[in-house]
Motif scaffolding. Structure first.
Motif, PDB file in Angstrom:
ATOM      1  N   PRO A 148      28.534  -1.634 104.413  1.00 18.97           N
ATOM      2  CA  PRO A 148      27.594  -2.990 104.091  1.00 18.97           C
ATOM      3  C   PRO A 148      26.415  -2.084 104.812  1.00 18.97           C
ATOM      4  O   PRO A 148      26.582  -1.033 106.004  1.00 18.97           O
ATOM      5  CB  PRO A 148      28.326  -3.514 105.044  1.00 18.97           C
ATOM      6  N   ARG A 149      24.833  -2.744 105.649  1.00 21.74           N
ATOM      7  CA  ARG A 149      24.254  -2.792 105.856  1.00 21.74           C
ATOM      8  C   ARG A 149      24.367  -2.362 107.360  1.00 21.74           C
ATOM      9  O   ARG A 149      25.270  -3.279 107.487  1.00 21.74           O
ATOM     10  CB  ARG A 149      22.682  -3.374 105.709  1.00 21.74           C
ATOM     11  N   THR A 150      24.040  -1.820 108.220  1.00 23.80           N
ATOM     12  CA  THR A 150      24.225  -1.842 109.936  1.00 23.80           C
ATOM     13  C   THR A 150      23.504  -2.715 110.140  1.00 23.80           C
ATOM     14  O   THR A 150      22.491  -3.252 109.887  1.00 23.80           O
ATOM     15  CB  THR A 150      24.021  -0.044 110.238  1.00 23.80           C
ATOM     16  N   GLY A 151      24.385  -3.638 110.540  1.00 20.25           N
ATOM     17  CA  GLY A 151      23.546  -4.502 111.531  1.00 20.25           C
ATOM     18  C   GLY A 151      23.365  -4.731 112.775  1.00 20.25           C
ATOM     19  O   GLY A 151      23.549  -3.816 113.403  1.00 20.25           O
ATOM     20  N   VAL A 152      22.063  -5.559 113.293  1.00 19.94           N
ATOM     21  CA  VAL A 152      21.523  -5.440 114.470  1.00 19.94           C
ATOM     22  C   VAL A 152      22.515  -5.680 115.677  1.00 19.94           C
ATOM     23  O   VAL A 152      22.477  -4.799 116.672  1.00 19.94           O
ATOM     24  CB  VAL A 152      20.711  -6.365 114.914  1.00 19.94           C
ATOM     25  N   GLU A 153      24.389  -5.966 115.702  1.00 21.42           N
ATOM     26  CA  GLU A 153      24.759  -6.495 116.497  1.00 21.42           C
ATOM     27  C   GLU A 153      25.680  -4.205 117.217  1.00 21.42           C
ATOM     28  O   GLU A 153      25.704  -4.331 117.784  1.00 21.42           O
ATOM     29  CB  GLU A 153      25.692  -6.699 115.688  1.00 21.42           C
ATOM     30  N   ALA A 154      24.496  -4.010 116.109  1.00 21.19           N
ATOM     31  CA  ALA A 154      25.985  -2.787 116.202  1.00 21.19           C
ATOM     32  C   ALA A 154      25.380  -1.961 118.025  1.00 21.19           C
ATOM     33  O   ALA A 154      25.848  -0.607 118.058  1.00 21.19           O
ATOM     34  CB  ALA A 154      25.482  -1.688 115.502  1.00 21.19           C
ATOM     35  N   TYR A 155      23.216  -2.563 117.634  1.00 26.80           N
ATOM     36  CA  TYR A 155      23.027  -2.062 118.937  1.00 26.80           C
ATOM     37  C   TYR A 155      21.895  -3.070 120.172  1.00 26.80           C
ATOM     38  O   TYR A 155      21.479  -3.233 120.446  1.00 26.80           O
ATOM     39  CB  TYR A 155      21.557  -1.902 118.043  1.00 26.80           C
ATOM     40  N   ALA A 156      23.194  -4.435 119.444  1.00 26.82           N
ATOM     41  CA  ALA A 156      22.737  -5.622 121.114  1.00 26.82           C
ATOM     42  C   ALA A 156      23.611  -5.378 122.137  1.00 26.82           C
ATOM     43  O   ALA A 156      24.087  -4.427 122.298  1.00 26.82           O
ATOM     44  CB  ALA A 156      23.727  -6.532 120.182  1.00 26.82           C
ATOM     45  N   SER A 157      23.286  -6.006 123.552  1.00 28.75           N
ATOM     46  CA  SER A 157      23.876  -5.476 124.164  1.00 28.75           C
ATOM     47  C   SER A 157      22.841  -6.670 125.449  1.00 28.75           C
ATOM     48  O   SER A 157      22.389  -7.530 125.230  1.00 28.75           O
ATOM     49  CB  SER A 157      22.864  -4.297 124.893  1.00 28.75           C
ATOM     50  N   ASP A 158      24.217  -7.312 126.349  1.00 30.39           N
ATOM     51  CA  ASP A 158      24.576  -7.998 127.597  1.00 30.39           C
ATOM     52  C   ASP A 158      23.131  -7.843 128.757  1.00 30.39           C
ATOM     53  O   ASP A 158      23.250  -8.072 129.118  1.00 30.39           O
ATOM     54  CB  ASP A 158      25.413  -8.311 127.763  1.00 30.39           C
ATOM     55  N   HIS A 159      22.682  -6.599 128.270  1.00 35.30           N
ATOM     56  CA  HIS A 159      22.148  -5.916 129.805  1.00 35.30           C
ATOM     57  C   HIS A 159      20.074  -5.764 128.997  1.00 35.30           C
ATOM     58  O   HIS A 159      20.490  -4.981 128.268  1.00 35.30           O
ATOM     59  CB  HIS A 159      22.183  -4.526 130.741  1.00 35.30           C
ATOM     60  N   PRO A 160      19.371  -6.362 129.192  1.00 36.50           N
ATOM     61  CA  PRO A 160      18.217  -6.221 128.917  1.00 36.50           C
ATOM     62  C   PRO A 160      17.636  -4.666 129.512  1.00 36.50           C
ATOM     63  O   PRO A 160      16.586  -5.466 130.875  1.00 36.50           O
ATOM     64  CB  PRO A 160      17.665  -7.223 129.423  1.00 36.50           C
ATOM     65  N   PHE A 161      17.973  -3.136 129.342  1.00 33.35           N
ATOM     66  CA  PHE A 161      17.128  -2.792 129.603  1.00 33.35           C
ATOM     67  C   PHE A 161      16.100  -1.703 128.734  1.00 33.35           C
ATOM     68  O   PHE A 161      16.879  -1.309 127.374  1.00 33.35           O
ATOM     69  CB  PHE A 161      18.229  -1.756 130.640  1.00 33.35           C
ATOM     70  N   GLY A 162      15.102  -1.030 129.075  1.00 30.90           N
ATOM     71  CA  GLY A 162      14.416  -0.960 127.900  1.00 30.90           C
ATOM     72  C   GLY A 162      14.001  -1.100 127.610  1.00 30.90           C
ATOM     73  O   GLY A 162      13.780  -2.395 127.339  1.00 30.90           O
ATOM     74  N   VAL A 163      13.316  -0.588 126.244  1.00 32.18           N
ATOM     75  CA  VAL A 163      12.565  -1.740 125.153  1.00 32.18           C
ATOM     76  C   VAL A 163      13.284  -2.442 124.281  1.00 32.18           C
ATOM     77  O   VAL A 163      14.482  -2.357 123.672  1.00 32.18           O
ATOM     78  CB  VAL A 163      11.665  -0.275 124.089  1.00 32.18           C
ATOM     79  N   GLY A 164      12.244  -3.440 124.176  1.00 35.90           N
ATOM     80  CA  GLY A 164      12.723  -4.458 123.519  1.00 35.90           C
ATOM     81  C   GLY A 164      12.735  -4.385 122.215  1.00 35.90           C
ATOM     82  O   GLY A 164      11.794  -5.109 122.125  1.00 35.90           O
ATOM     83  N   LEU A 165      13.453  -3.972 121.104  1.00 33.05           N
ATOM     84  CA  LEU A 165      13.312  -4.179 119.240  1.00 33.05           C
ATOM     85  C   LEU A 165      13.912  -5.515 118.863  1.00 33.05           C
ATOM     86  O   LEU A 165      14.906  -5.836 118.894  1.00 33.05           O
ATOM     87  CB  LEU A 165      13.908  -2.909 119.193  1.00 33.05           C
ATOM     88  N   TYR A 166      12.431  -5.871 119.159  1.00 35.48           N
ATOM     89  CA  TYR A 166      12.720  -7.277 118.329  1.00 35.48           C
ATOM     90  C   TYR A 166      12.705  -7.554 116.834  1.00 35.48           C
ATOM     91  O   TYR A 166      10.842  -7.155 116.330  1.00 35.48           O
ATOM     92  CB  TYR A 166      11.192  -8.061 118.962  1.00 35.48           C
ATOM     93  N   VAL A 167      13.508  -7.371 116.395  1.00 33.55           N
ATOM     94  CA  VAL A 167      13.951  -7.402 114.965  1.00 33.55           C
ATOM     95  C   VAL A 167      13.522  -9.003 114.225  1.00 33.55           C
ATOM     96  O   VAL A 167      14.334  -9.408 114.313  1.00 33.55           O
ATOM     97  CB  VAL A 167      15.122  -6.891 114.134  1.00 33.55           C
ATOM     98  N   ARG A 168      12.750  -9.114 113.183  1.00 30.57           N
ATOM     99  CA  ARG A 168      12.729 -11.035 112.480  1.00 30.57           C
ATOM    100  C   ARG A 168      12.626 -10.628 110.999  1.00 30.57           C
ATOM    101  O   ARG A 168      12.489 -11.515 110.653  1.00 30.57           O
ATOM    102  CB  ARG A 168      10.427 -10.785 112.711  1.00 30.57           C
ATOM    103  N   ASP A 169      12.593  -9.066 110.610  1.00 24.40           N
ATOM    104  CA  ASP A 169      13.467  -9.165 109.299  1.00 24.40           C
ATOM    105  C   ASP A 169      14.781  -8.204 109.010  1.00 24.40           C
ATOM    106  O   ASP A 169      14.663  -6.798 109.677  1.00 24.40           O
ATOM    107  CB  ASP A 169      12.317  -8.607 108.508  1.00 24.40           C
ATOM    108  N   GLU A 170      16.161  -8.374 109.322  1.00 23.17           N
ATOM    109  CA  GLU A 170      17.423  -7.013 109.159  1.00 23.17           C
ATOM    110  C   GLU A 170      17.438  -6.680 108.354  1.00 23.17           C
ATOM    111  O   GLU A 170      18.626  -5.376 107.647  1.00 23.17           O
ATOM    112  CB  GLU A 170      19.099  -8.259 109.454  1.00 23.17           C
TER     113      GLU A 170
END
Length: 622
Positions: free
Chosen positions: A48-70
């Motif tokens: 399956p495609r690698t989902g955005v959850e693989a790069y999710a985190s509870d901590h807002p550190f660094g760049v926020g990569l706001y993905v609008r089309d998974e």
């Protein structure tokens, strides 16, 4: 006279017959007591495609990569950020994105696909001192946010030229290229789609080289000094660009195949890193090289000729004298054919055991060393020694060979002969099948050195993708080749190699040297001189040793805690124990405590050993 001629003819035939027998026959199994590997290799189906959850985190550190089309190529940015050491979190919710000082909106931000409330929130974020980078920003409220009057789409763009600015000058002034190629001038209709902008409020930071139209805008918002925010509109899909380059899908885009500085991907990543540093007062980045060294050097040797095996001790002696570990990619050639006589048998076991004792790395370089690896059948996954007998007919033909046979049997023989795990692979002639990433993973390899830096357009390691495509990542890492020895006389190219290494060192990248051990002389002298030149400046390691460090580095997660304006605590977690992580800090941060054995010099902090988690304490002088 006739009898004499007949006698000469018979003698000639006997010589030819004996030579043919010597060249194309084997005296028996090279390893009479071995058979294997026993365990079949099972190829998984399409992942399956690698989902955005693989790069999710509870901590807002660094760049926020706001993905609008998974379904987009956001993994290109994710892999690129990790390679260069830009902390980030992938988010799909606007509120989560707004927790970051720097937001990158991907793959597009348009009036048609973005509610007015989202544009208003992003504008307010910038006016409050934040940063927004919008890819393919088109129309609507995006014009006011990014500071342009019009936006126009194009099917093909050939290259981008960087202009002088606060975020590009640090790249241009340290040897970075001002040109980023998007297509090859040698291939008609090559290039990538692009968006150009007109009537920009401020000078651009990049233009399309085709016609000089604006490719990347910059607009300043808000008050003075640190209160100023910035908005950038980027007219190229950099996520797709990075993935395509990493997958080796830009034919003839570089000036040269190898032995030159072609940092196209690294250039755009360095500009994005500077945007992050400019926009986030707590910006921390991770060096690609351990222990504060200027760059990483992997001294790797291809062993694919009879005399190459015999010369190994000479190269090892030089490496030991300099205290430098090297990696030997060894061909397990046990069949005599067009390439060479069989040279891998039980007599080589002491050589391999010595390499292990001396701290050198042993890696696979296939069985047949055929240029046709990329066109071989995949195989059954049950190939075993001694029944697997690939035969190279000539440079363009091989029979009885499979991709899995080359990977499975070579690894088996090397492990059985050396007693050490074999975790890295390099194909003969760098023949690169599309299926190689998943085959490496299925057989048990973790690291690859199968493409040149000039083909991948990067002098940094990166993670591989299934089928060299765009959707599913695999836990295998590529270390592209920077310098090799087959163009001209290596000994006469020493100064060029030094210059190339200095260029890569500008951003602590990777120099992977491929030196065959087929001869001594100028090649051995080159290795000696290179280790002497950079012994105190570069981090030398085996491919697997650096690979372990790299994998731990890529697992790093940060959490910022700041209850007191004059003091800051950053929690750092890693998946595997690691030592020598090197951080670049904000200019007003001074390390206090957290990890024993750590040291700071200027903005560079080299950390001591970390098992799982550490809390770094800093004094902040503002």
């Amino acid at each position: 006279m006739t009898r004499h001629r007949i006698g000469i003819g018979i003698a000639f035939l006997l010589v030819i017959t004996f030579a043919a027998w010597w060249l194309f026959s084997d005296s028996g199994p090279a390893f009479p007591d071995l058979q294997g590997p026993e365990q079949p290799t099972v190829l998984p189906g399409e992942p399956p495609r690698t989902g955005v959850e693989a790069y999710a985190s509870d901590h807002p550190f660094g760049v926020g990569l706001y993905v609008r089309d998974e379904e987009s190529s956001w993994l290109g940015l994710a892999h690129g950020f990790r390679s260069l050491g830009i902390p980030f979190r992938v988010v799909t919710d606007l509120d989560d994105a707004l927790e970051h000082a720097v937001i990158m909106v991907y793959p597009s931000l348009t009036g048609a696909n973005t509610p007015p409330g989202t544009l208003e929130a992003l504008t307010a974020h910038v006016e409050d001192g934040g940063t927004v980078v919008g890819f393919s920003a088109l129309g609507g409220g995006a014009r006011a946010l990014f500071g342009y009057g019009g936006a126009h789409e194009h099917a093909r763009r050939q290259h981008i030229s960087l202009w002088s600015s606060a975020v590009t000058d640090p790249v241009l002034s340290t040897g970075g290229s001002s040109i980023v190629m998007l297509g090859s001038p040698l291939i008609p209709d090559s290039g990538l789609p692009g968006v150009h902008y007109t009537d920009t409020a401020e000078p651009p930071i990049a233009v399309f080289g085709d016609d000089g139209r604006v490719a990347v805008t910059r607009k300043t918002h808000g008050g003075e000094g640190e209160d100023r925010g910035h908005a950038y509109a980027v007219g190229v899909d950099l996520g797709h660009y990075i993935l395509r380059a990493h997958n080796g899908r830009f034919p003839m885009l570089s000036d040269t195949y190898v032995n030159a500085f072609q940092p196209q991907v690294d250039t755009v990543l360095r500009v994005l890193k500077n945007i992050y540093r400019e926009g986030d007062p707590a910006a921390i980045t991770l060096s690609p090289t351990p222990h504060g060294r200027e760059f990483t050097a992997l001294m790797t040797h291809d062993v694919d000729f009879t005399h190459s095996m015999d010369n190994i001790p000479h190269y090892t002696e030089v490496a030991q004298r300099h205290g430098v570990p090297a990696t030997y990619f060894i061909q397990t050639k046990y069949v005599t054919d067009y390439n060479d006589r069989a040279f891998f048998d039980t007599s080589r076991i002491p050589t391999l055991e010595a390499l292990v004792e001396q701290g050198m790395g042993i890696a696979s370089h296939t069985v047949a060393h055929s240029n046709e690896l990329a066109r071989m059948p995949v195989g059954s996954g049950t190939e075993q020694y001694p029944d697997y007998r690939p035969f190279v007919v000539d440079f363009m033909r091989v029979r009885d060979a499979t991709m899995l046979g080359e990977l499975r049997v070579s690894r088996f023989l090397l492990e059985e002969s050396s007693g050490a795990p074999v975790r890295a692979f390099r194909p003969g002639h760098l023949s690169l099948p599309a299926q190689l990433p998943q085959l490496l993973h299925a057989v048990g390899y973790e690291f690859s050195s199968s493409i040149t830096a000039n083909e991948a357009l990067t002098h940094l390691p990166y993670q591989l993708m299934h089928n060299r495509s765009y959707g599913a990542e695999l836990p295998v890492y590529e270390f592209p080749v920077t310098i090799e020895d087959e163009v001209g006389v290596l000994g006469e190219r020493f100064d060029d190699a030094v210059m190339l290494s200095e260029q890569v060192a500008q951003y602590q990248g990777l120099v992977n040297l491929l030196i065959h051990t087929d001869e001594l002389g100028h090649k051995l002298d080159f290795v000696d001189r290179y280790m002497e030149q950079f012994g105190d400046r570069a981090w030398f390691d085996t491919v697997s040793g650096y690979g372990d460090w790299w994998r731990a580095r890529e697992s790093v997660q940060f959490e910022l805690r700041s209850a007191d304006p004059s003091r800051t605590t950053v929690a750092l977690t890693v998946a595997d124990p690691v030592e020598g992580l090197t951080l670049t800090l904000p200019g007003d941060w001074q390390y206090d405590a957290g990890v024993s054995g750590s040291r700071q010099s200027g903005r560079t902090l080299v950390l001591g050993p970390i098992e799982e988690r550490a809390e770094l304490q800093f004094r902040v002088s503002r």
